[in-house]
Motif scaffolding. Structure first.
Motif, PDB file in Angstrom:
ATOM      1  N   PHE A 155      -5.618  -0.022  -3.641  1.00 28.43           N
ATOM      2  CA  PHE A 155      -4.486   0.370  -2.799  1.00 28.43           C
ATOM      3  C   PHE A 155      -4.196  -0.627  -1.682  1.00 28.43           C
ATOM      4  O   PHE A 155      -3.076  -1.130  -1.583  1.00 28.43           O
ATOM      5  N   GLN A 169      -4.103   9.174   0.212  1.00 26.91           N
ATOM      6  CA  GLN A 169      -5.552   9.048   0.325  1.00 26.91           C
ATOM      7  C   GLN A 169      -6.209  10.405   0.537  1.00 26.91           C
ATOM      8  O   GLN A 169      -7.234  10.718  -0.054  1.00 26.91           O
ATOM      9  N   ARG A 175       0.956   4.279  -2.805  1.00 28.04           N
ATOM     10  CA  ARG A 175       0.548   5.633  -2.446  1.00 28.04           C
ATOM     11  C   ARG A 175       1.735   6.581  -2.294  1.00 28.04           C
ATOM     12  O   ARG A 175       1.667   7.737  -2.705  1.00 28.04           O
ATOM     13  N   LYS A 217       0.839  -1.206   0.000  1.00 24.20           N
ATOM     14  CA  LYS A 217       0.000   0.000   0.000  1.00 24.20           C
ATOM     15  C   LYS A 217       0.873   1.255   0.000  1.00 24.20           C
ATOM     16  O   LYS A 217       0.596   2.223  -0.723  1.00 24.20           O
TER      17      LYS A 217
END
Length: 995
Positions: A890, A966, A737, A733
């Protein structure tokens, strides 16, 4: 003109002889008071023999004034000097029947014992940890009563039934305990003895006036005992008063207005002279000038005098303002600085002082804001200018003072990691040992261990465990420190001597260091060390009072005693630059005066709230009103602003909010701005323009010659051999990201330092909850009832939280939240056991991804085997579980764990088909949410991961910063390293090869 309260200086029942004609002189604001006092004195005695000067008693208001007067006598050459004394010396004058005053600390401890005893019976005055703060406020009240000659009997006649709250009625119970100190024959403290001495002198001189010359100079008579002595001296045949900063420009109507209402206007700068003059039956117009030397700017003095008129007579602005004709000339030597913040104000002031030094001017900075003066001193340090600070450095801020305060706060309390490290890194610790360097190294190693592994509250046991037995030096150091930590385990209540003994043992043991001695340390060296030693030695010399206090009360006592000490710098101060308090405005003798911090709450300061008496009670009792201090500050302001050259400075904003200009500055600017016929607005504009020059210099001073270009959004490209060949599923993840975080953490191996002050953060909560569920699942028995299982879960939770969470309040809060969802968790577990059994719980596994030798790791929370042989994957979430869309794009932890299961990564179960993937929420409602994802999603995720890893193993792929966070407000551990803020998330990443 009405007579001010308590104007009569004579003891009750005493009728003095007819007084001699008073001799009251004064000097206007702005003149050098010390110089003109000496000049006038020498001129008056020039026809007398030289020894006549030696017989004269000159009583001055303060030590700095005494030094200035001596300097002025020295400047005139060799001659006899008068007998120079201070008003405060009255408390030590030998008088028949008056013993020496009781030491202030002795009185404080005696009164604290009475306060503690009485407070236990009055819940409304429950002191908690503030016995000594309450005692200090009562001592202040008692000193005022003694100085003003107010006996506690006056409170018995106050009408408090109709207009006062219950608080004030109970406060009188406390005040009555001071009555014993007013009784005849009781031991007197300094204030009471000074009052008695003044009364006895007045009594003696009234019966038999002395023929000696006595002059009291520099005092405004703000204290009752001083005012009493001044009135008695003024009545002597050869007694003289010389008042400082007397406003000769005030008309009689303005003087009358100070006492024309029901409440005297004590916040006016000239009010304190009224009680003296009224008692002597004098009018202000009868006060004579001591010398004829004019002030530097008589027109400016007149403008300030008019601006400071009492509020009821400000209509005089319109009448008397017509007399001004040329305000730009009156304000030609005035500068106004209105800085944006205190830092800019301090820098501008420092530039003004530096320019004054270059021009050879004697400059003085006057401000009650000690934080501002410290900022100015720091700014002057860049040019090597050390000011002569009259206040010196507060003892609590010196190295010994800080160490004493830290240790006093540790006594009787749970030791935190932060507090322990603050003490260990103090510059005086281990200075008595030859192992100071080793001490600092071991302190650093111990700090890293505490940050990484804890405990949050280290004790002697944890320290000895860390010391071990292998490293002799480390073991010796840990044993030395552990022995000192054992001293902290004291009772909740103890005597002052017991607390002090513990404090001294800690203090000297830490200063000595491992294997050292306190005699060889730097603890008691220099002025600061000697002052700290005297403070503690004075406390140790006091007789035991039987008072039992808490650790917090003892720490308050130490703080209050240290606050009374000041340490003058041993550095050589610059002869042209001085920092003065507002009281010293009358004795500076400087050519340039800077009045700084001219904001409300600073100058004037807000009067401290009186916990004992209301305003009306003070007025009825004949005590001073809170405005007294404001009036004294106003008088200091009026004297200081009359200097030859003046700078008025303020900051428009402090660290909290917009500031309000000082009332005196506001009045001055409003009056000048309204006198348009005298070019007042132009004068104010010129004052601001002169200040703007220094503000512009301050802004340019810290401006770099050339601003560097902002950093681009980084996307470093390390060589292929440096790129990671192994990642856990939880890091995928992050790779998607924020690839830069993987680069910084996995390639550069930079780890965020654990906090110095650990707290119950989400990470710790997650670890604790996972541990609770792990133990519960491993020991779950489907044959027992749900109530029994729920009870067992509660017991496990309480045990784990006590072991892992050192904060009791957090333990109870988290336990309460878990028990709210315990029925749901237990019911879910029972339902799962009907068709499946746990096969893998918190077990690590690895698998080859099939891409350039890359290995994927996983440690699933739980894998169950269904009756049909399929696997069920569970992930416990202490926070909010991710949504399905987040999982697809994600948060791929569960999908990758499923892919590893199907490929046989877990030897305990072998290859299995994954039938379901679920999140169990260990918060909220404790729900279990199954993902609507199938085998196709698992295979697609595995394939896409292979492509993703292949790209990041290629030397051409950069690790971009904050690629797909996010939320835009999300914080990365490496934002400062990537210099986020210099670039924006809309900027394209700039690849850069790194070695």
């Amino acid at each position: 003109m009405s007579v001010a309260p308590n104007a009569s200086p004579w003891p009750k029942g005493f009728s003095p002889m007819p007084p001699a004609e008073p001799h009251v002189f004064a000097l206007p604001p702005g003149v050098d008071f010390a110089r003109e006092l000496v000049q006038g004195l020498v001129a008056r005695m020039q026809d007398e023999p030289p020894e006549a000067m030696a017989r004269l008693r000159l009583i001055l208001n303060a030590g700095r004034m005494s030094r200035r007067v001596r300097e002025e006598f020295d400047r005139l050459g060799t001659r006899f000097l008068p007998r120079i004394e201070l008003v405060s010396d009255l408390a030590r004058v030998p008088m028949p029947g008056l013993p020496a005053p009781v030491p202030p600390l002795r009185r404080k401890l005696d009164l604290a014992c009475l306060v503690d005893r009485l407070a236990r019976g009055l819940p409304a005055f429950e002191t908690g940890s503030g016995i000594f703060s309450l005692t200090d406020s009562l001592l202040t009240l008692m000193a005022e009563m003694q100085s003003e000659g107010v006996h506690p009997d006056v409170f018995e006649h106050l009408d408090i039934q109709a207009s006062h709250a219950e608080h004030w009625r109970q406060s009188l119970v406390f005040i009555r305990i001071v009555a014993r100190y007013f009784e005849a024959g009781s031991a007197l403290d300094a204030e009471a003895r000074q009052r008695r001495v003044a009364e006895m002198m007045a009594h003696t001189w009234a019966e038999t006036p002395t023929e000696d010359r006595i002059i009291i100079a520099g005092s405004t008579g703000s204290r009752g005992a001083t005012r009493l002595l001044m009135q008695a001296v003024a009545r002597l045949p050869r007694g003289i008063l010389v008042l400082p900063g007397f406003d000769f420009d005030m008309p009689q109507m303005a003087w009358n207005s100070l006492c024309s209402g029901p409440i005297p206007i004590e916040d006016h700068p000239q009010y304190r002279y009224l009680p003296i003059l009224d008692a002597l039956d004098l009018r202000p117009q009868q006060v004579e000038r001591w010398t004829e030397t004019p002030p530097p700017s008589p027109q400016r003095n007149a403008l300030v005098s008019l601006a400071l008129r009492p509020a009821p007579v400000t209509d005089q602005w319109m009448q008397e303002g017509r007399a001004f004709t040329d305000l730009p000339a009156a304000a030609s030597q005035m500068t106004l600085i209105e800085a944006s913040d205190p830092r800019q104000e301090a820098l501008a002031i420092a530039l003004i002082l530096r320019e004054a030094v270059a021009q050879g001017k004697k400059a003085a900075l006057i401000s009650p804001d000690r934080m501002l003066t410290r900022r100015v001193a720091a700014a002057l340090d860049r040019w090597g200018i050390v000011p002569d600070d009259s206040a010196g450095q507060p003892l609590p801020l010196t190295a010994p003072g800080r160490l004493i305060r830290h240790l006093a706060r540790l006594c009787g309390r749970k030791l935190s990691m932060e507090n322990l490290l603050v003490v260990l890194k103090h510059p005086l610790v281990a200075t008595g040992s030859t192992l100071r360097g080793a001490h600092l190294r071991l302190t650093r190693e111990f700090e890293l261990s505490l940050r990484r592994k804890g405990p949050a509250f280290p004790d002697a046991i944890a320290l000895r465990d860390w010391g071990g037995t292998e490293d002799a030096e480390r073991q010796h150091w840990s044993e030395w420190l552990a022995a000192l930590l054992d001293l902290l385990e004291t009772d909740a209540q103890s005597s002052i001597s017991a607390w002090l003994e513990t404090l001294l043992a800690l203090l000297e043991g830490l200063a000595a260091g491992p294997g050292g001695t306190v005699a060889a340390s730097e603890l008691w060296l220099a002025e600061a060390g000697q002052a700290a030693f005297r403070t503690l030695a004075d406390l140790a010399a006091q007789e035991e009072t039987g008072l039992q206090i808490s650790a917090a009360n003892f720490a308050d006592l130490i703080d209050s005693l240290l606050q009374e000490g000041q340490v003058r710098s041993t550095l050589v101060a610059h002869p042209l630059v001085s920092f003065l308090g507002t009281l010293e405005a009358r004795s500076h003798g400087a050519e340039l005066v800077i009045l700084a911090g001219l904001n409300e709450k600073s100058w004037p300061e807000i009067p401290s709230p009186d916990p004992w008496l209301s305003r009306k009670m003070r007025l009825d009792a004949g005590l001073l009103l809170p405005e007294r201090q404001i009036g004294l500050s106003a008088h200091d302001f009026q004297q200081a602003i009359a200097a030859p050259e003046v700078v008025l400075s303020r900051a428009r904003r402090d660290s909290e909010a917009e500031t309000v200009p000082s009332r005196w500055l506001n009045r001055l600017l409003n009056l000048a701005g309204g006198l348009t016929h005298a070019q007042g607005p132009e004068a104010v504009a010129e004052m601001r323009a002169r200040g703007a020059r220094f503000l512009d210099m301050a802004a340019a001073l810290d401006l770099p010659e050339q601003l560097p270009s902002p950093a681009p959004r980084p996307a470093p490209r390390p060589p292929a051999e440096a790129r990671p060949r192994q990642l856990p599923v939880t890091a995928i993840k992050t790779l998607i990201r924020d690839p830069y975080a993987v680069y910084a953490g996995r390639i550069l191996r930079l780890r965020p330092l654990d906090p110095l002050k650990p707290g119950p953060d989400p990470r710790l909560r997650g670890e604790a909850l996972h541990r609770i569920v792990e133990l519960f699942v491993k020991g779950f028995d489907p044959s027992i009832s749900l109530d029994t299982s729920q009870k067992r879960l509660s017991e496990i939770a309480e045990t784990v939280l006590q072991e892992m969470i050192p904060w009791p309040s957090t333990q109870r809060l988290w336990l309460y939240r878990l028990l709210k969802i315990a029925p749901q968790l237990v019911a879910q577990e029972a339902q799962r056991r009907v068709e499946a059994v746990p096969a893998v719980i918190e077990t690590s596994a690895t698998i080859d991804l099939g891409v350039q030798g890359f290995t994927l790791m996983a440690r699933p929370d739980r894998i169950d085997l269904h009756d049909d042989g399929t696997a069920l994957v569970y992930d416990y979430k202490s926070g909010t579980p991710p949504k399905e869309a987040e999982v697809r794009h994600f948060d791929k932890q569960l999908l990758l764990e499923a892919a590893m299961i199907e490929r046989g990564a877990f030897a305990e179960i072998g290859p299995r088909h994954v039938a379901a993937m679920s999140y169990v929420h260990l918060g909220g409602n404790g729900d279990c949410r199954m993902l609507a994802l199938g085998r196709e999603d698992v295979e697609e995720t595995w394939t896409r991961l292979q492509g993703l890893i292949a790209r990041y193993l290629s030397p051409s792929q950069g690790f971009a910063a904050r690629r797909a966070m996010q939320m835009s407000r999300d914080i990365s551990d490496y934002d400062h390293l990537s210099r986020f803020g210099e670039w924006d998330i809309t900027d394209l990443p700039v690849p850069e090869d790194v070695g």
